[in-house]
Motif scaffolding. Sequence first.
Motif, PDB file in Angstrom:
ATOM      1  N   LEU A  16       1.715  10.511  51.503  1.00  0.00           N
ATOM      2  CA  LEU A  16       0.296  10.732  51.761  1.00  0.00           C
ATOM      3  C   LEU A  16      -0.062  10.680  53.245  1.00  0.00           C
ATOM      4  O   LEU A  16      -1.128  11.160  53.636  1.00  0.00           O
ATOM      5  CB  LEU A  16      -0.532   9.703  50.987  1.00  0.00           C
ATOM      6  CG  LEU A  16      -0.332   9.737  49.464  1.00  0.00           C
ATOM      7  CD1 LEU A  16      -1.103   8.614  48.805  1.00  0.00           C
ATOM      8  CD2 LEU A  16      -0.749  11.086  48.899  1.00  0.00           C
ATOM      9  N   LEU A  17       0.789  10.084  54.069  1.00  0.00           N
ATOM     10  CA  LEU A  17       0.576  10.010  55.515  1.00  0.00           C
ATOM     11  C   LEU A  17      -0.832   9.531  55.875  1.00  0.00           C
ATOM     12  O   LEU A  17      -1.602  10.232  56.539  1.00  0.00           O
ATOM     13  CB  LEU A  17       0.858  11.361  56.165  1.00  0.00           C
ATOM     14  CG  LEU A  17       2.290  11.886  56.003  1.00  0.00           C
ATOM     15  CD1 LEU A  17       2.429  13.256  56.656  1.00  0.00           C
ATOM     16  CD2 LEU A  17       3.308  10.910  56.559  1.00  0.00           C
ATOM     17  N   PRO A  18      -1.184   8.317  55.462  1.00  0.00           N
ATOM     18  CA  PRO A  18      -2.460   7.749  55.906  1.00  0.00           C
ATOM     19  C   PRO A  18      -2.394   7.463  57.398  1.00  0.00           C
ATOM     20  O   PRO A  18      -1.328   7.559  58.021  1.00  0.00           O
ATOM     21  CB  PRO A  18      -2.547   6.448  55.102  1.00  0.00           C
ATOM     22  CG  PRO A  18      -1.110   6.048  54.927  1.00  0.00           C
ATOM     23  CD  PRO A  18      -0.367   7.348  54.722  1.00  0.00           C
ATOM     24  N   GLU A  19      -3.507   7.105  57.965  1.00  0.00           N
ATOM     25  CA  GLU A  19      -3.499   6.766  59.386  1.00  0.00           C
ATOM     26  C   GLU A  19      -2.769   5.457  59.648  1.00  0.00           C
ATOM     27  O   GLU A  19      -2.155   5.280  60.707  1.00  0.00           O
ATOM     28  CB  GLU A  19      -4.935   6.667  59.902  1.00  0.00           C
ATOM     29  CG  GLU A  19      -5.675   7.989  59.870  1.00  0.00           C
ATOM     30  CD  GLU A  19      -7.078   7.850  60.400  1.00  0.00           C
ATOM     31  OE1 GLU A  19      -7.241   7.912  61.632  1.00  0.00           O
ATOM     32  OE2 GLU A  19      -8.018   7.676  59.596  1.00  0.00           O
ATOM     33  N   MET A  20      -2.842   4.537  58.696  1.00  0.00           N
ATOM     34  CA  MET A  20      -2.230   3.227  58.869  1.00  0.00           C
ATOM     35  C   MET A  20      -1.539   2.802  57.584  1.00  0.00           C
ATOM     36  O   MET A  20      -1.857   3.293  56.494  1.00  0.00           O
ATOM     37  CB  MET A  20      -3.293   2.162  59.214  1.00  0.00           C
ATOM     38  CG  MET A  20      -3.948   2.319  60.554  1.00  0.00           C
ATOM     39  SD  MET A  20      -5.210   1.027  60.818  1.00  0.00           S
ATOM     40  CE  MET A  20      -4.175  -0.442  60.851  1.00  0.00           C
ATOM     41  N   CYS A  21      -0.610   1.845  57.722  1.00  0.00           N
ATOM     42  CA  CYS A  21      -0.046   1.162  56.554  1.00  0.00           C
ATOM     43  C   CYS A  21       0.320  -0.254  56.979  1.00  0.00           C
ATOM     44  O   CYS A  21       0.482  -0.549  58.159  1.00  0.00           O
ATOM     45  CB  CYS A  21       1.170   1.891  56.001  1.00  0.00           C
ATOM     46  SG  CYS A  21       2.641   1.787  57.053  1.00  0.00           S
ATOM     47  N   THR A  22       0.436  -1.132  56.004  1.00  0.00           N
ATOM     48  CA  THR A  22       0.876  -2.490  56.298  1.00  0.00           C
ATOM     49  C   THR A  22       2.393  -2.546  56.327  1.00  0.00           C
ATOM     50  O   THR A  22       3.079  -1.718  55.738  1.00  0.00           O
ATOM     51  CB  THR A  22       0.362  -3.469  55.234  1.00  0.00           C
ATOM     52  OG1 THR A  22       0.854  -3.060  53.946  1.00  0.00           O
ATOM     53  CG2 THR A  22      -1.151  -3.513  55.213  1.00  0.00           C
ATOM     54  N   LEU A  23       2.924  -3.544  57.039  1.00  0.00           N
ATOM     55  CA  LEU A  23       4.352  -3.841  57.015  1.00  0.00           C
ATOM     56  C   LEU A  23       4.490  -5.358  57.015  1.00  0.00           C
ATOM     57  O   LEU A  23       4.236  -6.015  58.026  1.00  0.00           O
ATOM     58  CB  LEU A  23       5.054  -3.233  58.232  1.00  0.00           C
ATOM     59  CG  LEU A  23       6.571  -3.413  58.264  1.00  0.00           C
ATOM     60  CD1 LEU A  23       7.232  -2.657  57.110  1.00  0.00           C
ATOM     61  CD2 LEU A  23       7.148  -2.934  59.598  1.00  0.00           C
ATOM     62  N   ASP A  24       4.825  -5.916  55.851  1.00  0.00           N
ATOM     63  CA  ASP A  24       4.940  -7.370  55.704  1.00  0.00           C
ATOM     64  C   ASP A  24       6.186  -7.854  56.422  1.00  0.00           C
ATOM     65  O   ASP A  24       7.297  -7.405  56.117  1.00  0.00           O
ATOM     66  CB  ASP A  24       4.997  -7.747  54.228  1.00  0.00           C
ATOM     67  CG  ASP A  24       3.713  -7.396  53.492  1.00  0.00           C
ATOM     68  OD1 ASP A  24       2.657  -7.391  54.140  1.00  0.00           O
ATOM     69  OD2 ASP A  24       3.768  -7.129  52.280  1.00  0.00           O
ATOM     70  N   CYS A  25       6.031  -8.782  57.346  1.00  0.00           N
ATOM     71  CA  CYS A  25       7.099  -9.114  58.292  1.00  0.00           C
ATOM     72  C   CYS A  25       7.946 -10.319  57.914  1.00  0.00           C
ATOM     73  O   CYS A  25       8.423 -11.048  58.784  1.00  0.00           O
ATOM     74  CB  CYS A  25       6.504  -9.286  59.680  1.00  0.00           C
ATOM     75  SG  CYS A  25       6.003  -7.703  60.388  1.00  0.00           S
ATOM     76  N   GLY A  26       8.156 -10.537  56.621  1.00  0.00           N
ATOM     77  CA  GLY A  26       9.060 -11.596  56.208  1.00  0.00           C
ATOM     78  C   GLY A  26       8.790 -12.064  54.803  1.00  0.00           C
ATOM     79  O   GLY A  26       7.768 -11.741  54.198  1.00  0.00           O
ATOM     80  N   SER A  27       9.733 -12.824  54.278  1.00  0.00           N
ATOM     81  CA  SER A  27       9.575 -13.433  52.958  1.00  0.00           C
ATOM     82  C   SER A  27       8.758 -14.706  53.086  1.00  0.00           C
ATOM     83  O   SER A  27       8.730 -15.341  54.138  1.00  0.00           O
ATOM     84  CB  SER A  27      10.952 -13.760  52.363  1.00  0.00           C
ATOM     85  OG  SER A  27      11.755 -12.597  52.282  1.00  0.00           O
ATOM     86  N   THR A  28       8.092 -15.085  51.990  1.00  0.00           N
ATOM     87  CA  THR A  28       7.273 -16.304  52.034  1.00  0.00           C
ATOM     88  C   THR A  28       7.000 -16.803  50.630  1.00  0.00           C
ATOM     89  O   THR A  28       7.091 -16.042  49.651  1.00  0.00           O
ATOM     90  CB  THR A  28       5.937 -16.034  52.767  1.00  0.00           C
ATOM     91  OG1 THR A  28       5.279 -17.255  53.043  1.00  0.00           O
ATOM     92  CG2 THR A  28       5.024 -15.144  51.942  1.00  0.00           C
ATOM     93  N   ASN A  29       6.694 -18.080  50.511  1.00  0.00           N
ATOM     94  CA  ASN A  29       6.263 -18.645  49.238  1.00  0.00           C
ATOM     95  C   ASN A  29       4.793 -18.304  48.996  1.00  0.00           C
ATOM     96  O   ASN A  29       3.952 -18.534  49.860  1.00  0.00           O
ATOM     97  CB  ASN A  29       6.410 -20.169  49.235  1.00  0.00           C
ATOM     98  CG  ASN A  29       7.850 -20.605  49.126  1.00  0.00           C
ATOM     99  OD1 ASN A  29       8.662 -19.963  48.476  1.00  0.00           O
ATOM    100  ND2 ASN A  29       8.182 -21.710  49.784  1.00  0.00           N
TER     101      ASN A  29
END
Length: 297
Positions: free
Chosen positions: A120-133
């Motif tokens: 879909l090529l949105p302007e932005m997307c998230t990128l979660d930068c690690g594992s977590t509880n």
Amino acid sequence: MSNKVILSCALTGAGDTTAKSPHVPVTPKEIADSAIKAARAGATIAHIHVRDPETGQLSHDVNLFQEVVERIRESETDVIINITSGGGGDWVPNDAYPTTGGEGTDIQTPEERHEPVGKLLPEMCTLDCGSTNFGNMLYVSPTDWLKRQARLVQESGVKPELECFDTGHVRFANQLVEEGLIDGDPLFQFCLGIPWGAAADAETLSYMKSRIPGNGKWAAFGIGRMQMPMVAESVLQGGNIRVGLEDNLYLKKGQLATNEQLVDKAVGIVHSLGSDIMTPAEARKHLNMLNPYGKED
């Protein structure tokens, strides 16, 4: 303190919140309509997850993402679209078979997590930068997977928002920058107050923002009752802000909110502190982004 801030609205999220509030949008039409209303109330960015229209639970269906995006674009509402690329990362412990995830486990590869963004090529997307509880659940996002996913985002030309749920995530986001996997000025999102990640308080926010590069830009949000206090704190510390039903269901104690009501309340806080909200056009220039039609603004 910045004179203008970017205001994101996280519309629906992936949590089990639909039974707790009738205002959480579920269908693509409801999510798109909520994005449009939030934009009219002052939101700069609409952050989008999708849900199964039948069950209300998290979905990864690219067709649902596509319908939401198309409805927003066809409305000619000017709002920056930010699609989640968190995808399937949920690992639920299984005491009987500890090497196998229990009921509710949902794991996708980096390529699968990237699919809606790449299509879909949105302007932005998230990128979660690690594992977590997350409470008693583990969100799984290993470093090698994240580097693969960051490369896919980079190749797509979409602006990544680096989601940091703890201080170590900031360190890894900086590593992505150092390795050339993030183009332009990096944009960090400090996700505060989730059990058991970084705390939602002024000291934690101050520390996390102190660890980003000199050309870095940042936003922060708190969950639950800390949503609006972190709006104020982020503005005071010179950052951008996020509200929405993904993170908090209440306008005030005992009163369930809509997304546009949360946006309106945040706008009021920003104005009371002597700042204002960036328009999508202003934010695109601030973040050196492209407009929704792939042309420089």
